[in-house]
Scaffold this active site. Structure first.
Site, PDB file in Angstrom:
ATOM      1  N   PRO A 273       0.786  -1.248   0.000  1.00 14.12           N
ATOM      2  CA  PRO A 273       0.000   0.000   0.000  1.00 14.12           C
ATOM      3  C   PRO A 273       0.813   1.290   0.000  1.00 14.12           C
ATOM      4  O   PRO A 273       0.759   2.084   0.941  1.00 14.12           O
ATOM      5  CB  PRO A 273      -0.841  -0.135   1.272  1.00 14.12           C
ATOM      6  CG  PRO A 273       0.014  -0.948   2.191  1.00 14.12           C
ATOM      7  CD  PRO A 273       0.745  -1.920   1.295  1.00 14.12           C
ATOM      8  N   CYS A 274       1.530   1.542  -1.078  1.00  8.62           N
ATOM      9  CA  CYS A 274       2.307   2.775  -1.186  1.00  8.62           C
ATOM     10  C   CYS A 274       1.390   3.998  -1.238  1.00  8.62           C
ATOM     11  O   CYS A 274       1.829   5.107  -0.957  1.00  8.62           O
ATOM     12  CB  CYS A 274       3.248   2.719  -2.386  1.00  8.62           C
ATOM     13  SG  CYS A 274       2.432   2.441  -3.959  1.00  8.62           S
ATOM     14  N   HIS A 275       0.102   3.778  -1.562  1.00  7.84           N
ATOM     15  CA  HIS A 275      -0.844   4.901  -1.577  1.00  7.84           C
ATOM     16  C   HIS A 275      -1.096   5.452  -0.171  1.00  7.84           C
ATOM     17  O   HIS A 275      -1.603   6.548  -0.029  1.00  7.84           O
ATOM     18  CB  HIS A 275      -2.163   4.487  -2.245  1.00  7.84           C
ATOM     19  CG  HIS A 275      -2.894   3.392  -1.540  1.00  7.84           C
ATOM     20  ND1 HIS A 275      -2.573   2.052  -1.711  1.00  7.84           N
ATOM     21  CD2 HIS A 275      -3.914   3.417  -0.648  1.00  7.84           C
ATOM     22  CE1 HIS A 275      -3.387   1.314  -0.968  1.00  7.84           C
ATOM     23  NE2 HIS A 275      -4.200   2.119  -0.310  1.00  7.84           N
TER      24      HIS A 275
END
Length: 163
Positions: free
Chosen positions: A127-129
């Protein structure tokens, strides 16, 4: 060498191209193209890619917070440590590049964390977001800031409805 396969998933925020082999998914990336589903499921499409597509659909429908299909990423040891740290950020929460650098005990590596974050090829699953700037502002996202904002709002809404 294992044969590589691709499968497109039409998400609410654009096409995600899933790539991998019989054992694992190697990338999930937003693609901007005119043809909505260039890579359709075929009889030889590996189960792991189909499982990924199903789980992404469940995520977008608000029914899934974590992923259990087999995936694999390659990168430097530092990049892998950053990506492993991203997996520790709870659903619908955020952390800053500085937070990740501190977790890794590399306080001066904020830019390196940002660089590693940008090289993540498993969108949504890693989950780089969920990474934001220290100021609380949204910062770069390979899929576009509008997608990052959509994903964060989606997770917040889903968390509120499941609490």
């Amino acid at each position: 060498m294992n044969k590589s396969y691709r499968l497109d998933y039409q998400s609410p925020i654009g096409i995600l191209e899933i790539a991998g082999n019989e054992e694992a998914v190697h990338s999930i990336l937003f693609v901007d193209r005119v043809v909505k589903t260039e890579h359709q499921p075929k009889t030889e499409t590996p189960k792991v890619l189909q499982d990924c597509e199903t789980q992404l659909h469940e995520y977008f429908m608000g029914k899934r917070k974590t992923f259990s299909f087999s995936y694999m990423y390659t990168g430097t040891p530092f990049q892998q440590r950053v990506w492993n740290s991203l997996l520790q950020i709870p659903f619908s929460e955020t952390a800053s590049y500085r937070d990740i650098a501190n977790i890794l005990q590399k306080q001066k590596a904020v830019r390196a964390v940002g660089n590693a974050n940008g090289k993540n090829k498993l969108s949504i699953v890693i989950p780089c977001h969920r990474i934001i700037g220290s100021s609380g502002n949204l910062t770069g996202y390979a899929g576009g800031l509008w997608r990052k904002e959509w994903l964060l709002n989606h997770e917040k809404t889903f968390k509120e409805h499941s609490s």
